[in-house]
Design an enzyme around this catalytic site. Structure first.
Site, PDB file in Angstrom:
ATOM      1  N   ASP A 118       0.854  -1.177   0.000  1.00 52.51           N
ATOM      2  CA  ASP A 118       0.000   0.000   0.000  1.00 52.51           C
ATOM      3  C   ASP A 118       0.897   1.235   0.000  1.00 52.51           C
ATOM      4  O   ASP A 118       2.096   1.139   0.298  1.00 52.51           O
ATOM      5  CB  ASP A 118      -0.887  -0.019   1.255  1.00 52.51           C
ATOM      6  CG  ASP A 118      -1.832   1.170   1.349  1.00 52.51           C
ATOM      7  OD1 ASP A 118      -2.281   1.654   0.294  1.00 52.51           O
ATOM      8  OD2 ASP A 118      -2.124   1.611   2.474  1.00 52.51           O
ATOM      9  N   SER A 119       0.315   2.387  -0.287  1.00 47.68           N
ATOM     10  CA  SER A 119       1.072   3.629  -0.257  1.00 47.68           C
ATOM     11  C   SER A 119       1.380   4.066   1.170  1.00 47.68           C
ATOM     12  O   SER A 119       2.219   4.940   1.378  1.00 47.68           O
ATOM     13  CB  SER A 119       0.286   4.732  -0.973  1.00 47.68           C
ATOM     14  OG  SER A 119      -0.979   4.906  -0.368  1.00 47.68           O
ATOM     15  N   TYR A 166      -0.060   8.936  -2.324  1.00 44.56           N
ATOM     16  CA  TYR A 166       0.131   8.729  -3.757  1.00 44.56           C
ATOM     17  C   TYR A 166      -0.895   9.530  -4.568  1.00 44.56           C
ATOM     18  O   TYR A 166      -0.694   9.798  -5.747  1.00 44.56           O
ATOM     19  CB  TYR A 166      -0.028   7.247  -4.098  1.00 44.56           C
ATOM     20  CG  TYR A 166       1.213   6.412  -3.898  1.00 44.56           C
ATOM     21  CD1 TYR A 166       2.227   6.795  -3.026  1.00 44.56           C
ATOM     22  CD2 TYR A 166       1.366   5.204  -4.578  1.00 44.56           C
ATOM     23  CE1 TYR A 166       3.353   6.004  -2.841  1.00 44.56           C
ATOM     24  CE2 TYR A 166       2.493   4.406  -4.410  1.00 44.56           C
ATOM     25  CZ  TYR A 166       3.475   4.814  -3.535  1.00 44.56           C
ATOM     26  OH  TYR A 166       4.587   4.040  -3.358  1.00 44.56           O
ATOM     27  N   GLY A 167      -2.014   9.854  -3.937  1.00 45.60           N
ATOM     28  CA  GLY A 167      -3.133  10.449  -4.652  1.00 45.60           C
ATOM     29  C   GLY A 167      -2.841  11.770  -5.321  1.00 45.60           C
ATOM     30  O   GLY A 167      -3.526  12.165  -6.257  1.00 45.60           O
ATOM     31  N   CYS A 176      -4.020  -0.980  -2.116  1.00 49.80           N
ATOM     32  CA  CYS A 176      -4.228   0.463  -2.253  1.00 49.80           C
ATOM     33  C   CYS A 176      -5.084   0.730  -3.479  1.00 49.80           C
ATOM     34  O   CYS A 176      -4.737   0.306  -4.588  1.00 49.80           O
ATOM     35  CB  CYS A 176      -2.874   1.163  -2.386  1.00 49.80           C
ATOM     36  SG  CYS A 176      -2.962   2.923  -2.762  1.00 49.80           S
ATOM     37  N   ASN A 177      -6.198   1.416  -3.267  1.00 54.46           N
ATOM     38  CA  ASN A 177      -7.088   1.729  -4.384  1.00 54.46           C
ATOM     39  C   ASN A 177      -6.409   2.588  -5.437  1.00 54.46           C
ATOM     40  O   ASN A 177      -6.601   2.392  -6.638  1.00 54.46           O
ATOM     41  CB  ASN A 177      -8.342   2.430  -3.860  1.00 54.46           C
ATOM     42  CG  ASN A 177      -9.282   1.494  -3.130  1.00 54.46           C
ATOM     43  OD1 ASN A 177     -10.176   0.906  -3.716  1.00 54.46           O
ATOM     44  ND2 ASN A 177      -9.071   1.334  -1.836  1.00 54.46           N
ATOM     45  N   THR A 178      -5.595   3.555  -5.003  1.00 55.13           N
ATOM     46  CA  THR A 178      -4.910   4.445  -5.942  1.00 55.13           C
ATOM     47  C   THR A 178      -3.937   3.667  -6.820  1.00 55.13           C
ATOM     48  O   THR A 178      -3.886   3.855  -8.037  1.00 55.13           O
ATOM     49  CB  THR A 178      -4.155   5.556  -5.181  1.00 55.13           C
ATOM     50  OG1 THR A 178      -5.097   6.316  -4.419  1.00 55.13           O
ATOM     51  CG2 THR A 178      -3.416   6.476  -6.138  1.00 55.13           C
ATOM     52  N   GLU A 218      -7.472   8.180  10.850  1.00 56.04           N
ATOM     53  CA  GLU A 218      -6.115   8.180  11.398  1.00 56.04           C
ATOM     54  C   GLU A 218      -6.053   8.894  12.751  1.00 56.04           C
ATOM     55  O   GLU A 218      -5.201   8.596  13.582  1.00 56.04           O
ATOM     56  CB  GLU A 218      -5.143   8.805  10.396  1.00 56.04           C
ATOM     57  CG  GLU A 218      -4.939   7.946   9.167  1.00 56.04           C
ATOM     58  CD  GLU A 218      -3.758   8.368   8.309  1.00 56.04           C
ATOM     59  OE1 GLU A 218      -3.092   9.365   8.659  1.00 56.04           O
ATOM     60  OE2 GLU A 218      -3.509   7.692   7.291  1.00 56.04           O
ATOM     61  N   CYS A 250     -11.769   2.715   0.035  1.00 58.27           N
ATOM     62  CA  CYS A 250     -10.508   3.207   0.590  1.00 58.27           C
ATOM     63  C   CYS A 250     -10.149   2.299   1.755  1.00 58.27           C
ATOM     64  O   CYS A 250     -11.036   1.889   2.520  1.00 58.27           O
ATOM     65  CB  CYS A 250     -10.647   4.659   1.055  1.00 58.27           C
ATOM     66  SG  CYS A 250      -9.219   5.273   1.979  1.00 58.27           S
ATOM     67  N   THR A 251      -8.877   1.987   1.890  1.00 57.17           N
ATOM     68  CA  THR A 251      -8.455   1.031   2.927  1.00 57.17           C
ATOM     69  C   THR A 251      -8.750   1.534   4.343  1.00 57.17           C
ATOM     70  O   THR A 251      -8.813   0.742   5.279  1.00 57.17           O
ATOM     71  CB  THR A 251      -6.946   0.748   2.814  1.00 57.17           C
ATOM     72  OG1 THR A 251      -6.228   1.987   2.802  1.00 57.17           O
ATOM     73  CG2 THR A 251      -6.638  -0.036   1.547  1.00 57.17           C
ATOM     74  N   HIS A 252      -8.940   2.835   4.513  1.00 57.77           N
ATOM     75  CA  HIS A 252      -9.245   3.380   5.836  1.00 57.77           C
ATOM     76  C   HIS A 252     -10.702   3.135   6.247  1.00 57.77           C
ATOM     77  O   HIS A 252     -11.018   3.061   7.431  1.00 57.77           O
ATOM     78  CB  HIS A 252      -9.004   4.895   5.861  1.00 57.77           C
ATOM     79  CG  HIS A 252      -7.567   5.292   5.854  1.00 57.77           C
ATOM     80  ND1 HIS A 252      -6.683   4.900   4.872  1.00 57.77           N
ATOM     81  CD2 HIS A 252      -6.850   6.063   6.711  1.00 57.77           C
ATOM     82  CE1 HIS A 252      -5.489   5.417   5.126  1.00 57.77           C
ATOM     83  NE2 HIS A 252      -5.563   6.128   6.233  1.00 57.77           N
TER      84      HIS A 252
END
Length: 288
Positions: A32-33, A64-65, A95-97, A175, A207-209
């Site tokens: 992931d980023s 990364y976005g 990571c979706n991005t 976060e 999104c992973t969050h």
């Protein structure tokens, strides 16, 4: 030493463990980023409790976005090189991005190895879940702008209504640990409004969050079924390993290793919140 060299250096009758058994013990590579992909690691641990896992989070270069496609591809291929050096048996793009912008390049690099990603898995699960053919996606700006989820869904069913909503504020709130905070609730409510107006019955957490907000989102959208890309990706990974004969079924004490390109302030606290358990081994590795 590779399984082939081990096998070649010994007579078969003196080395009874078949090559395939050795291959099964190789780890799954997840990347992931940043820290968010640990929700995917958590889902993999639960779905595949005997698999060894290596995780890489590019915490020095996140997010990364805001970067160009070329830069994201370069960074992603550097991570893939690192994981291939650790002899992984499958790759999971958590990571979706990265999945939206570099998935094709990563698959070219990986060759015949199974490469799973959150967007493909999430799109398939959403199509299997929806009853009224109306699907909502909440994700970061980059993922929404890439239109990757809509493309993946429409490739299988062009008649599906797909509504996407960029929800960038939720990343910071997660976060911060504000998983059941009134500010987070109001933010979720605001982001969901345009999707609920369109009568979606399925919502992809793109999104992973966002899986950490499932309880709150369920309260705000009680009639909508949530698709957690982490869980669906773990399921697809299990299927891919079974189909390739690489499913590990004899490993009662799996090895989990976590690599990051930087260890920022509060990383362990945030990481353990995403992972749902303590992170024993975190090692910093520079790339590029």
């Amino acid at each position: 030493m590779s399984s082939e060299s081990v096998y070649n250096d010994h007579h078969i009758d003196s080395y009874p463990i078949p090559i395939m058994s050795i291959s099964k013990q190789r780890p799954i590579g997840v990347f992931d980023s940043g820290v968010g992909g640990l929700t995917n690691v958590r889902a993999l641990m639960e779905r595949l409790p005997m698999e060894n896992i290596i995780y890489f989070g590019d915490t020095a270069r996140v997010p990364y976005g805001t970067k160009s496609r070329a830069t994201i591809e370069t960074f992603s291929l550097q991570i893939v090189d690192f994981l291939l050096e650790h002899d992984v048996k499958a790759l999971v793009i958590a990571c979706n991005t990265i999945a939206a912008t570099a998935g094709t390049k990563i698959r070219q690099k990986a060759g015949n190895m199974s490469v799973l990603d959150v967007i493909s898995a999430g799109a398939e699960a959403a199509l299997a879940t929806t009853r009224n053919n109306k699907i909502g996606i909440i994700a970061t700006n980059t993922t929404v702008n890439s239109n990757a989820y809509a493309r993946a869904i429409h490739a299988q069913n062009a008649d599906t209504l797909v509504r996407t909503q960029a929800s960038p504020l939720l990343v910071s709130l997660v976060e911060e640990g504000w998983l059941d905070h009134e500010v987070t609730r109001l933010t979720v409510r605001e982001y969901l409004k345009p999707l609920l107006v369109d009568d979606i019955d399925t919502l992809v957490l793109g999104c992973t969050h966002f899986p950490l907000l499932k309880p709150l989102i369920r309260q705000e959208a009680p009639n909508v079924t949530l698709v957690d890309s982490a869980i669906t990706t773990a399921e697809v990974t299990a299927q891919a390993l079974a189909e390739t004969g690489l499913l590990n079924t004899d490993n009662p004490a799996p090895d989990y290793r976590f690599y990051v390109s930087d260890i920022p302030l509060r990383f362990r606290t945030i990481g353990e919140r995403f992972l749902g358990r303590s992170m024993e081994q975190i090692e910093m590795v520079g790339l590029g």
